[in-house]
Design an enzyme around this catalytic site. Structure first.
Site, PDB file in Angstrom:
ATOM      1  N   THR A  49      68.659  44.747  57.330  1.00  0.00           N
ATOM      2  CA  THR A  49      67.547  43.834  56.424  1.00  0.00           C
ATOM      3  C   THR A  49      67.272  43.855  54.509  1.00  0.00           C
ATOM      4  O   THR A  49      67.713  45.238  54.701  1.00  0.00           O
ATOM      5  CB  THR A  49      65.635  45.130  56.842  1.00  0.00           C
ATOM      6  OG1 THR A  49      64.608  44.258  56.526  1.00  0.00           O
ATOM      7  CG2 THR A  49      65.710  46.302  56.642  1.00  0.00           C
ATOM      8  N   GLU A  50      66.871  42.886  54.500  1.00  0.00           N
ATOM      9  CA  GLU A  50      66.657  42.394  53.389  1.00  0.00           C
ATOM     10  C   GLU A  50      65.759  43.795  52.250  1.00  0.00           C
ATOM     11  O   GLU A  50      66.057  43.754  50.563  1.00  0.00           O
ATOM     12  CB  GLU A  50      66.361  41.146  52.687  1.00  0.00           C
ATOM     13  CG  GLU A  50      64.744  41.167  52.857  1.00  0.00           C
ATOM     14  CD  GLU A  50      65.104  39.401  53.312  1.00  0.00           C
ATOM     15  OE1 GLU A  50      64.402  39.247  51.893  1.00  0.00           O
ATOM     16  OE2 GLU A  50      65.793  39.109  53.458  1.00  0.00           O
ATOM     17  N   ASN A  51      65.242  44.031  52.772  1.00  0.00           N
ATOM     18  CA  ASN A  51      64.463  45.513  51.830  1.00  0.00           C
ATOM     19  C   ASN A  51      65.084  46.426  52.302  1.00  0.00           C
ATOM     20  O   ASN A  51      64.600  47.240  51.044  1.00  0.00           O
ATOM     21  CB  ASN A  51      62.920  45.515  52.465  1.00  0.00           C
ATOM     22  CG  ASN A  51      62.650  46.023  54.123  1.00  0.00           C
ATOM     23  OD1 ASN A  51      63.953  45.068  54.566  1.00  0.00           O
ATOM     24  ND2 ASN A  51      62.173  46.611  54.180  1.00  0.00           N
TER      25      ASN A  51
END
Length: 222
Positions: A49-51
């Site tokens: 997940t990009e976070n």
């Protein structure tokens, strides 16, 4: 399945079956997040997940929500054994550096040659929301899109040329919809699987595209 169409959950479940063992995968915000709930239990598929997380699990059930554990869409998620966390910048480095095998994105439109439009409709009051879609579209080795084939007005979202602002050119590998699954490329869209009693001729009428098929046994193929 209702009639000749899949529900959103059924699209996600079908797509999940095509993710190979050992894949590193990112799920875009919105509809693609459903895929995490249907990944085969006998395969090791590592969700990014990009976070800033690797090893994300399915969505968290009520009563088991950790407010500090969310995906990029702010949806509470779970973590699998071995999960790791890292800086946002490192996460985008993974995306841009070609380290993801697959990403799954939603879309407003997809062209038959694989162009993706998923961040704005171009309307004057539209709120642009590109997020990390551009980075994923050009960084992942395979880009899958899942969406309903027709818009609420009945217009096809699989088109000849995108009329909405484009996120990436020729980046979409495969399109999963409620009516059929398509492979996309320089030669156009190819129907590889039909839903229910849907025929290729019905899809041609809806999309206005020639649509080839990889299976001679598909109904309506010519």
């Amino acid at each position: 399945m209702s009639g000749n169409s899949w529900s959103r959950a059924e699209i996600a479940e079908r797509l999940a079956q095509d993710i190979p063992d050992g894949a590193y995968m990112n799920l875009g915000i919105g509809l693609p997040t459903l895929v995490s709930n249907y990944l085969p239990s006998d395969r090791e598929i590592i969700l990014h997940t990009e976070n800033g997380m690797l090893g994300m699990g399915p969505e968290a059930a009520a009563g088991h929500i950790d407010p500090d554990l969310v995906n990029a869409g702010k949806i509470p998620v779970t973590e699998l054994p071995g999960a790791s966390y890292f800086h946002h910048g490192d996460s985008f480095g993974m995306m841009r550096g070609g380290h993801l095998d697959v990403c799954v994105l939603g879309a407003f439109q997809v062209s038959q040659t694989g162009d993706l439009a998923n961040w704005s409709t171009g309307a004057p009051d539209a709120i642009p929301a590109v997020g990390g879609a551009m980075d994923l579209a050009i960084g992942a080795k395979s880009v899958y899109v899942m969406m309903e084939l027709a818009s609420k007005s009945g217009a096809s979202k699989l088109v000849d040329v995108c009329t909405y602002p484009v996120t990436g050119i020729g980046c979409v590998t495969r399109l999963y919809t409620d009516r059929a699954i398509f492979d996309l490329g320089p030669d156009g869209a190819t129907v590889i699987e039909l839903v229910g009693d849907t025929t290729v001729d019905e899809l041609r009428e809806l999309t206005g595209l020639a649509l080839s098929t990889s299976l001679a046994s598909l109904k309506g193929a010519s």
